[in-house]
Design a protein around this motif. Structure first.
Motif, PDB file in Angstrom:
ATOM      1  N   ILE A   1      70.088  32.999  51.422  1.00 32.68           N
ATOM      2  CA  ILE A   1      69.993  32.720  52.846  1.00 32.68           C
ATOM      3  C   ILE A   1      70.312  33.979  53.656  1.00 32.68           C
ATOM      4  CG2 ILE A   1      72.337  31.973  53.451  1.00 32.68           C
ATOM      5  CD1 ILE A   1      69.008  30.290  54.372  1.00 32.68           C
ATOM      6  N   ILE A   2      71.243  34.791  53.179  1.00 36.45           N
ATOM      7  CA  ILE A   2      71.553  36.046  53.867  1.00 36.45           C
ATOM      8  C   ILE A   2      70.336  36.970  53.840  1.00 36.45           C
ATOM      9  CG2 ILE A   2      72.957  38.136  53.766  1.00 36.45           C
ATOM     10  CD1 ILE A   2      75.263  36.404  52.734  1.00 36.45           C
ATOM     11  N   GLU A   3      69.674  37.059  52.689  1.00 35.00           N
ATOM     12  CA  GLU A   3      68.483  37.894  52.582  1.00 35.00           C
ATOM     13  C   GLU A   3      67.384  37.400  53.511  1.00 35.00           C
ATOM     14  OE1 GLU A   3      67.207  38.144  48.549  1.00 35.00           O
ATOM     15  OE2 GLU A   3      69.175  38.766  47.817  1.00 35.00           O
ATOM     16  N   GLN A   4      67.205  36.076  53.575  1.00 34.63           N
ATOM     17  CA  GLN A   4      66.112  35.522  54.356  1.00 34.63           C
ATOM     18  C   GLN A   4      66.327  35.734  55.857  1.00 34.63           C
ATOM     19  OE1 GLN A   4      65.072  31.640  53.075  1.00 34.63           O
ATOM     20  NE2 GLN A   4      63.352  31.432  54.471  1.00 34.63           N
ATOM     21  N   ILE A   5      67.571  35.710  56.298  1.00 34.12           N
ATOM     22  CA  ILE A   5      67.860  35.865  57.721  1.00 34.12           C
ATOM     23  C   ILE A   5      67.896  37.336  58.128  1.00 34.12           C
ATOM     24  CG2 ILE A   5      69.612  35.492  59.509  1.00 34.12           C
ATOM     25  CD1 ILE A   5      70.366  32.915  58.080  1.00 34.12           C
ATOM     26  N   THR A   6      68.479  38.201  57.282  1.00 33.24           N
ATOM     27  CA  THR A   6      68.663  39.602  57.662  1.00 33.24           C
ATOM     28  C   THR A   6      67.520  40.500  57.227  1.00 33.24           C
ATOM     29  OG1 THR A   6      69.854  40.160  55.619  1.00 33.24           O
ATOM     30  CG2 THR A   6      71.154  39.316  57.486  1.00 33.24           C
ATOM     31  N   GLY A   7      66.753  40.069  56.213  1.00 32.51           N
ATOM     32  CA  GLY A   7      65.714  40.944  55.685  1.00 32.51           C
ATOM     33  C   GLY A   7      66.267  42.084  54.855  1.00 32.51           C
ATOM     34  N   ARG A   8      67.469  41.899  54.294  1.00 31.82           N
ATOM     35  CA  ARG A   8      68.115  42.936  53.491  1.00 31.82           C
ATOM     36  C   ARG A   8      68.658  42.321  52.210  1.00 31.82           C
ATOM     37  NH1 ARG A   8      72.224  44.628  58.062  1.00 31.82           N
ATOM     38  NH2 ARG A   8      73.382  45.449  56.283  1.00 31.82           N
ATOM     39  N   VAL A   9      68.675  43.107  51.140  1.00 33.00           N
ATOM     40  CA  VAL A   9      69.267  42.702  49.867  1.00 33.00           C
ATOM     41  C   VAL A   9      70.512  43.539  49.660  1.00 33.00           C
ATOM     42  CG1 VAL A   9      68.989  42.629  47.367  1.00 33.00           C
ATOM     43  CG2 VAL A   9      67.088  41.992  48.846  1.00 33.00           C
TER      44      VAL A   9
END
Length: 441
Positions: free
Chosen positions: A217-225
């Motif tokens: 969910i963090i990746e999907q919202i921020t666009g960062r891994v």
């Protein structure tokens, strides 16, 4: 305690957007795909056809009417799904995405209709893109005005790590609620949950309420891994799509073939200006790190003054600072509109670069960053690009913290590389150049 929950078997993140996958009980009807699509067809095709019919009852018998409807309806449907697909990525502007989706589909459709010389109805063909664009803006407005998503955060999901968002309300849970009490849930699906929480996660999934892994969910919202904890992933699951990389190489060469003539004219003009205004070499060459960590020579139009002393091969010298005094007045203009990158078409033809990918770093910088950041070399899994996800999402890189954020954007690109992500980056790049902003490096 039970064995850890197998998150791969119970979580299925929709590729649209996190805000789209919510409980059916509490959201506006226009948040649902079938109502969005049906409303778009009715508004963009059926409504103008009905109004035209009321004016001219013989409208349906006119030459080209049924042919036009047979092409416009699929065009509207394709526009909707293209808009939805492009809207899936973080940091997208609803107006820009709608304009591009409508423009791409209907320019192709109108081009085909005009040059195939088939009979068509002008009312249907030329009002459909306008009304489709208006409908997509209505959907975006309604979804923005809808109440924030209420998302339950399970124990061990690290509430503090979840990004703040005006459209999402994170609510910490201490005991399992009714699955439909919230629009969705976030859990650490690698944690050993007790039986009651494990049953809750599975039951929520079975009842259609989305359950997301914290990192996803963090990746999907921020666009960062995230960089530090990449080891939590299975490397096989984050490798780039190798089949698409083959197709991407073909697309790169096709794009070069289309762009080489107009860009060659621009390149000649730029070369003459550099020679007349600045003197010295026209082309700048530098060793950079490419795919799989191999060194290659990158070509650019020279934008910096010719050094009076031997160039120092150290990390600080390799960095381009904000308002760098070494950049010439002409160089500032070239960098602003990315004209200095034109010679890199040669790198693309040679297979060393792509149009889109992580920016290649100077060899001395890349080696330095490999020592500082875990898994830095992972960005070498794809060809470097002239533009990329980090370039359109991030500001100027000035320190190690900025480099870390840039790396997280690069990891996101490598993990999610696809035609649709490349299309989104292309749109953002064109918008940046047309806006005349200094491109992110």
């Amino acid at each position: 305690m039970t064995s850890e929950v197998d998150h791969e078997s119970i979580i299925e993140i929709d590729s649209s957007a996190f805000s789209g996958a919510v409980s059916r009980n509490h959201r506006h009807p226009l948040s649902r795909i079938r109502y969005q699509l049906l409303g778009m067809v009715l508004f963009a095709v059926a409504l103008p056809a009905l109004l035209r019919y009321l004016q001219l009852p013989n409208f349906l018998n006119e030459a080209g009417t049924l042919i036009s409807m047979g092409m416009v309806i699929p065009g509207v449907i394709l526009t909707y799904f293209l808009w939805r697909r492009l809207h899936a990525y973080p940091d997208t502007n609803p107006v820009n995405v709608a304009a591009w989706a409508v423009g791409v589909i209907f320019l192709v459709l109108i081009f085909y209709i005009v040059f195939s010389r088939i009979e068509y109805n002008r009312t249907l063909v030329f009002t459909a893109p306008i009304l489709s664009f208006a409908w997509l803006l209505v959907i975006s407005y309604v979804m923005r005005r809808d109440r924030p998503l209420r998302v339950g955060v399970l124990p061990a999901a690290n509430l503090a790590s979840l990004p703040k968002s005006s459209s999402i309300q994170w609510i910490e849970l201490t005991e399992p609620p009714s699955p439909h009490m919230f629009d969705g849930y976030v859990a650490n699906l690698r944690h050993d949950y007790c039986k009651s929480w494990e049953h809750f996660v599975v039951q929520s999934t079975l009842e259609g309420v989305p359950v997301y892994h914290t990192k996803q969910i963090i990746e999907q919202i921020t666009g960062r891994v995230t960089v530090d904890h990449l080891s939590e992933n299975n490397f096989g699951s984050v490798l780039p799509n190798l089949n698409y990389l083959v197709a991407k190489r073909v697309l790169d060469l096709c794009a070069v073939a289309v762009a080489v003539v107009p860009l060659a004219v621009v390149a000649i003009i730029v070369a003459i200006l550099i020679r007349l205004r600045e003197g010295g070499p026209i082309i700048f060459r530098q060793k950079r790190i490419g795919r799989r960590g191999k060194l290659f020579t990158v070509y650019k139009f020279r934008t910096m003054r010719v050094p009076t002393q031997p160039i120092s091969n150290d990390v600080e010298s390799a960095k381009t600072k904000r308002n760098d005094p070494r950049i010439t007045p002409l160089g500032k203009i070239l960098r602003k509109f990315r004209l200095d990158e034109i010679p890199q078409l040669l790198n693309i033809v040679r297979g060393e670069m792509s149009w889109i990918g992580p920016r290649p770093e100077a060899a001395v910088l890349g080696r330095s960053y490999e020592e500082k950041f875990p898994y830095y070399r992972y960005r070498y899994a794809v060809r470097p690009g002239i533009t990329g996800w980090a370039q359109v999402c991030q500001g100027h890189v000035t320190n190690d913290d900025d480099v870390r954020v840039k790396l997280e954007y690069d990891f996101y690109y490598v993990k999610n590389v696809s035609f649709w992500l490349d299309t989104t980056i292309t749109i953002k790049t064109i918008q940046t150049i047309l806006a005349g902003r200094l491109f992110r490096r």
